[in-house]
Design an enzyme around this catalytic site. Structure first.
Site, mmCIF file in Angstrom:
data_model
loop_
_atom_site.group_PDB
_atom_site.id
_atom_site.type_symbol
_atom_site.label_atom_id
_atom_site.label_comp_id
_atom_site.label_asym_id
_atom_site.label_seq_id
_atom_site.Cartn_x
_atom_site.Cartn_y
_atom_site.Cartn_z
ATOM 1 N N THR A 9 0.805 -1.260 -0.062
ATOM 2 C CA THR A 9 0.061 0.005 -0.146
ATOM 3 C C THR A 9 0.878 1.332 -0.001
ATOM 4 O OG1 THR A 9 -0.135 -0.128 2.407
ATOM 5 C CG2 THR A 9 -1.888 -1.130 1.021
ATOM 6 N N SER A 60 -4.433 -2.866 7.014
ATOM 7 C CA SER A 60 -4.616 -2.683 5.727
ATOM 8 C C SER A 60 -5.015 -4.256 5.251
ATOM 9 C CB SER A 60 -3.536 -2.235 5.003
ATOM 10 O OG SER A 60 -2.889 -1.070 4.996
ATOM 11 N N CYS A 111 18.359 4.688 -2.361
ATOM 12 C CA CYS A 111 17.876 5.318 -3.524
ATOM 13 C C CYS A 111 19.039 6.369 -4.023
ATOM 14 C CB CYS A 111 16.786 5.932 -3.444
ATOM 15 S SG CYS A 111 16.556 7.202 -2.022
ATOM 16 N N GLN A 166 17.505 15.769 -2.149
ATOM 17 C CA GLN A 166 16.507 14.578 -2.130
ATOM 18 C C GLN A 166 15.095 14.885 -1.985
ATOM 19 O OE1 GLN A 166 19.808 12.052 0.055
ATOM 20 N NE2 GLN A 166 17.936 11.156 0.189
ATOM 21 N N HIS A 207 15.381 12.715 -6.866
ATOM 22 C CA HIS A 207 16.730 12.929 -6.260
ATOM 23 C C HIS A 207 17.574 13.725 -7.340
ATOM 24 C CE1 HIS A 207 14.914 11.328 -2.621
ATOM 25 N NE2 HIS A 207 15.749 10.109 -2.653
#
Length: 345
Positions: free
Chosen positions: A12, A41, A129, A156, A250
């Site tokens: 989710t 969820s 990342c 970022q 980023h």
């Protein structure tokens, strides 16, 4: 191609939703797809590719019969359920920082070190990342001229902190435009830390908590992960990470000192020929990478390539990538594709 039973943990969240999208776009050989999330969820229904899926609770028995699981629900969940999935014969590609620096766990960016998937023991880590886009840009320069020193400053986006952070940036921005300044400023997590600073119309030079040497954990991740992925344990690298009021994507200012000279034109050539890299570098036409135009793309974009005359064999480059896609979802799926290509999945 053999169909694989796939699970997404954290289905989710922003990365979880992107994983579903990228699986479809890349025609990944999905047999059965399980979408897993927290207890609150469980039971919700989502539409994926015209088909309805019920969110299931992420618990050990959910991984029975699953071939590969993509985890994107935080380090605590990965530590709890990752080994449980592996015990049930599942290969886990984990997007948290739970296992990245473990000696026996490969840390993989397929454009840089695809061979690292060999000999995995069920767990493969997806890097931070910011690290992913950095090493994709650094690897061609390392091959061409050798890296001596790297200085990286990041810009970022708030999507790196999740959907709530994106919503809060929008809310703060609207509040300021409406002349309101008394809104709460603690809601956006900057990595693992809520620093209590406004992010709208501001920049915050802190992602995650500070450690004893004055760096943040985010900065340390970039430095340590880069060395591991590129197999350069002695690389001199330093990092400053900054949260900026950008929704997604980023950016990084990267200064490299090379072992031998490489002109900007030579750098453009080796970068343009490298897998996963797009060179956008035409200042006369105001062409360079930016987060908004590159949103939704899977490549790493490089521009502003120029000589740094303050050091011998120095170059400056500007690197941009979609942190939710290439920085998380797409890289995870590329790892699984590499496993398939090598007959390991």
């Amino acid at each position: 191609m053999k169909k694989l039973n796939v699970a997404i943990v954290g289905a989710t969240g922003m990365v979880g939703q992107s994983l579903v999208q990228v699986l479809q776009e890349r025609n990944f050989p999905v047999g059965n797809l399980k979408l897993l999330a927290s207890t609150r969820s469980a039971g919700l229904t989502v539409e994926v590719g015209g088909q309805s899926y019920k969110i299931e609770e992420a618990k050990p028995e959910a991984f029975e019969g699953v071939d590969v699981a993509f985890f994107s629900a935080g380090g605590d969940i990965s530590k709890e359920l990752g080994p449980e999935a592996v015990r049930r014969g599942c290969v886990v590609v984990d997007n948290s920082n739970a296992f990245r620096m473990d000696e026996g766990v490969p840390l993989v960016v397929p454009e840089v070190n695809p061979e690292a998937v060999e000999g995995h023991k069920g767990l493969i880590a997806n890097p931070n990342c910011s690290t992913i886009q950095l090493v994709v840009a650094l690897q061609p320069l390392q091959k061409a001229a050798g890296l001596k020193r790297v200085v990286v400053s990041t810009y970022q986006a708030v999507s790196g902190a999740g959907k709530e952070a994106v919503d809060e940036l929008e809310n703060q921005s609207q509040s300021i435009l409406d002349g309101k300044t008394d809104f709460p400023k603690e809601r956006i997590p900057h990595g693992g830390a809520k620093v209590g600073h406004q992010i709208a119309f501001n920049v915050v030079p802190q992602l995650d908590v500070f450690v004893e040497d004055g760096y943040t954990k985010e900065e340390r991740k970039i430095m340590q992960e880069t060395k591991k992925i590129m197999s350069l344990p002695e690389l001199k690298i330093t990092s400053t990470t900054v949260r900026v009021p950008v929704v997604n994507g980023h950016s990084e200012s990267v200064n490299v000192e090379l072992e031998k000279a490489l002109s900007p034109d030579e750098a453009r050539k080796v970068l343009s020929e490298a897998p996963g890299v797009v060179v956008m570098d035409n200042p006369e036409e105001l062409s360079y990478p930016m987060p908004v135009p590159q949103d939704g793309r899977d490549e790493v974009f490089v521009g502003r390539i120029r000589v740094d005359r303050s050091v011998e064999n120095g170059l400056n480059i500007w690197v941009v990538a979609d942190n939710i896609r290439k920085g998380a979802a797409t890289n995870s799926i590329q790892i699984a594709e590499e496993l398939i290509a090598r007959g390991l999945l």
